[in-house]
Design a protein around this motif. Structure first.
Motif, PDB file in Angstrom:
ATOM      1  N   ASP A  33       0.869  -1.178   0.000  1.00  0.00           N
ATOM      2  CA  ASP A  33       0.000   0.000   0.000  1.00  0.00           C
ATOM      3  C   ASP A  33       0.904   1.225   0.000  1.00  0.00           C
ATOM      4  OD1 ASP A  33      -1.770   2.033   0.386  1.00  0.00           O
ATOM      5  OD2 ASP A  33      -2.536   1.328   2.316  1.00  0.00           O
ATOM      6  N   ILE A  34       1.005   1.896  -1.153  1.00  0.00           N
ATOM      7  CA  ILE A  34       1.957   2.998  -1.286  1.00  0.00           C
ATOM      8  C   ILE A  34       1.602   4.174  -0.375  1.00  0.00           C
ATOM      9  CG2 ILE A  34       2.587   2.411  -3.640  1.00  0.00           C
ATOM     10  CD1 ILE A  34       0.672   4.577  -4.591  1.00  0.00           C
ATOM     11  N   GLY A  35       0.417   4.152   0.217  1.00  0.00           N
ATOM     12  CA  GLY A  35       0.028   5.211   1.137  1.00  0.00           C
ATOM     13  C   GLY A  35       0.000   4.768   2.587  1.00  0.00           C
ATOM     14  N   MET A 187       4.822   9.580   7.563  1.00  0.00           N
ATOM     15  CA  MET A 187       4.800   9.295   6.140  1.00  0.00           C
ATOM     16  C   MET A 187       3.488   8.637   5.720  1.00  0.00           C
ATOM     17  SD  MET A 187       7.774  10.468   5.405  1.00  0.00           S
ATOM     18  CE  MET A 187       7.967   9.913   3.705  1.00  0.00           C
ATOM     19  N   ALA A 188       3.030   9.007   4.532  1.00  0.00           N
ATOM     20  CA  ALA A 188       1.945   8.306   3.847  1.00  0.00           C
ATOM     21  C   ALA A 188       2.576   7.699   2.607  1.00  0.00           C
ATOM     22  CB  ALA A 188       0.813   9.255   3.493  1.00  0.00           C
ATOM     23  N   GLY A 189       3.131   6.514   2.778  1.00  0.00           N
ATOM     24  CA  GLY A 189       3.910   5.917   1.703  1.00  0.00           C
ATOM     25  C   GLY A 189       5.227   6.660   1.552  1.00  0.00           C
ATOM     26  N   GLU A 190       5.489   7.211   0.373  1.00  0.00           N
ATOM     27  CA  GLU A 190       6.731   7.923   0.113  1.00  0.00           C
ATOM     28  C   GLU A 190       6.601   9.424   0.354  1.00  0.00           C
ATOM     29  OE1 GLU A 190       7.907   7.015  -3.834  1.00  0.00           O
ATOM     30  OE2 GLU A 190       8.376   4.908  -3.410  1.00  0.00           O
ATOM     31  N   GLY A 256       7.645  20.246  -0.085  1.00  0.00           N
ATOM     32  CA  GLY A 256       8.197  18.901   0.070  1.00  0.00           C
ATOM     33  C   GLY A 256       9.137  18.801   1.249  1.00  0.00           C
ATOM     34  N   ASN A 257      10.217  18.002   1.086  1.00  0.00           N
ATOM     35  CA  ASN A 257      11.143  17.758   2.189  1.00  0.00           C
ATOM     36  C   ASN A 257      12.071  18.936   2.457  1.00  0.00           C
ATOM     37  OD1 ASN A 257      10.073  15.197   2.511  1.00  0.00           O
ATOM     38  ND2 ASN A 257      11.555  14.235   1.153  1.00  0.00           N
ATOM     39  N   ASP A 258      12.043  19.964   1.587  1.00  0.00           N
ATOM     40  CA  ASP A 258      12.908  21.122   1.787  1.00  0.00           C
ATOM     41  C   ASP A 258      12.317  22.122   2.774  1.00  0.00           C
ATOM     42  OD1 ASP A 258      14.682  20.088  -0.064  1.00  0.00           O
ATOM     43  OD2 ASP A 258      13.734  21.111  -1.755  1.00  0.00           O
TER      44      ASP A 258
END
Length: 287
Positions: A33-35, A187-190, A256-258
């Motif tokens: 499950d990618i999420g 995290m929700a998946g990636e 995003g991650n920034d």
């Protein structure tokens, strides 16, 4: 007593490598499950990752500091300047308040207020003095199902505990390096979830481990024993005081991650530049 034969077989991908995952099938759930939600803990010492299920309790504490300011004298002076008529009691109080700052007259001022059975309305207003450092509390219940998962729990707890403490820079212990800084991501998946707390880089400021969170049987681990359940409570405190601009940056899903910026490098070398520092701060001689 539970034995290894009573437990599900160990899965690959566990242990003390660069990635510590508990439970062992969490990686499989994420792949299926990618999420699938989970918590990822990163640090500024190495490239290791700790992946855990969403904890049973998640508490984010925001707080602002205010203090009361007595504005009675200022507001009364403003009113008087604007032509507002003062009562006889107002005039007396202004005089007494001014006199109380003179040596020896403070007691007399208090006595006069008592005799007249009057008091100054402080007209207190709150003034902002700063924000609290935000804290995030996570409470996990970890139940190992086999020997490998028991080892993984121990490795996770040992790594977190180690990184919570400072490290001596040399043999004397006169100076120490800061403890590790962490990035906590739900995290929700990636992708990082927008429905869970988004914390700035933080220090692990509190860690409480209940090694016997469940009474009864033990899990046999080779020639050793482990409790059937571990309760792990973690408290992270952000490394800096945030402004509204920082909060908006953290909440911006497009960054995003920034959104947090880079963590300060834990392994940056300490250069002995004390002589330069002293010389830079010495007053220059006049010609």
């Amino acid at each position: 007593m539970a034995t290894n034969s009573d437990q599900p077989a160990a899965k690959e991908g566990q242990g003390g490598g660069a990635r510590l995952i508990f439970p062992s099938h969490l990686a499989e759930l994420i792949n299926q499950d990618i999420g699938h939600p989970f918590v990822m803990l990163l640090n500024n010492e190495d490239d290791s990752e700790i992946a855990l299920p969403i904890p049973d309790s998640i508490t984010l504490a925001d707080g602002a500091n205010y203090e009361g300011l007595d504005r009675a004298d200022f507001k009364t002076a403003e009113s008087f300047g604007e032509g507002t008529e003062l009562s006889e009691a107002d005039k007396l109080a202004l005089g007494l308040r001014a006199a109380k700052n003179l040596p020896g007259l403070d007691k007399i001022t208090q006595d006069q207020f008592l005799r007249k059975r009057m008091a100054v309305n402080p007209m207190t207003e709150m003034t902002f003095t700063g924000m609290n450092m935000r804290t995030l509390g996570l409470s996990f219940e970890l139940l190992p199902r086999n020997e490998q998962e028991a080892v993984t729990i121990r490795n996770i707890e040992a790594k977190l505990r180690k990184m919570m403490y400072p490290m001596k820079t040399g043999k004397t212990g006169y100076t120490v390096r800061f403890p590790n800084m962490f990035t906590i991501m739900f995290m929700a998946g990636e992708k990082e979830s927008r429905f869970f707390p988004i914390l700035h880089h933080a220090y692990l400021s509190g860690m409480s481990t209940d090694f016997r969170a469940q009474t009864g049987a033990y899990l046999k681990v080779k020639d050793d024993f482990m409790g059937q359940k571990h309760k792990l409570d973690l408290t992270f405190t952000e490394a800096k005081m945030l402004t509204r601009n920082d909060i908006e940056d953290l909440d911006n899903v497009n960054t995003g991650n920034d959104r947090r910026g880079e963590m300060e490098g834990f392994n940056d070398p300490i250069v002995n530049d004390s002589q330069k520092t002293v010389s830079d701060n010495q007053p220059k001689k006049k010609d």
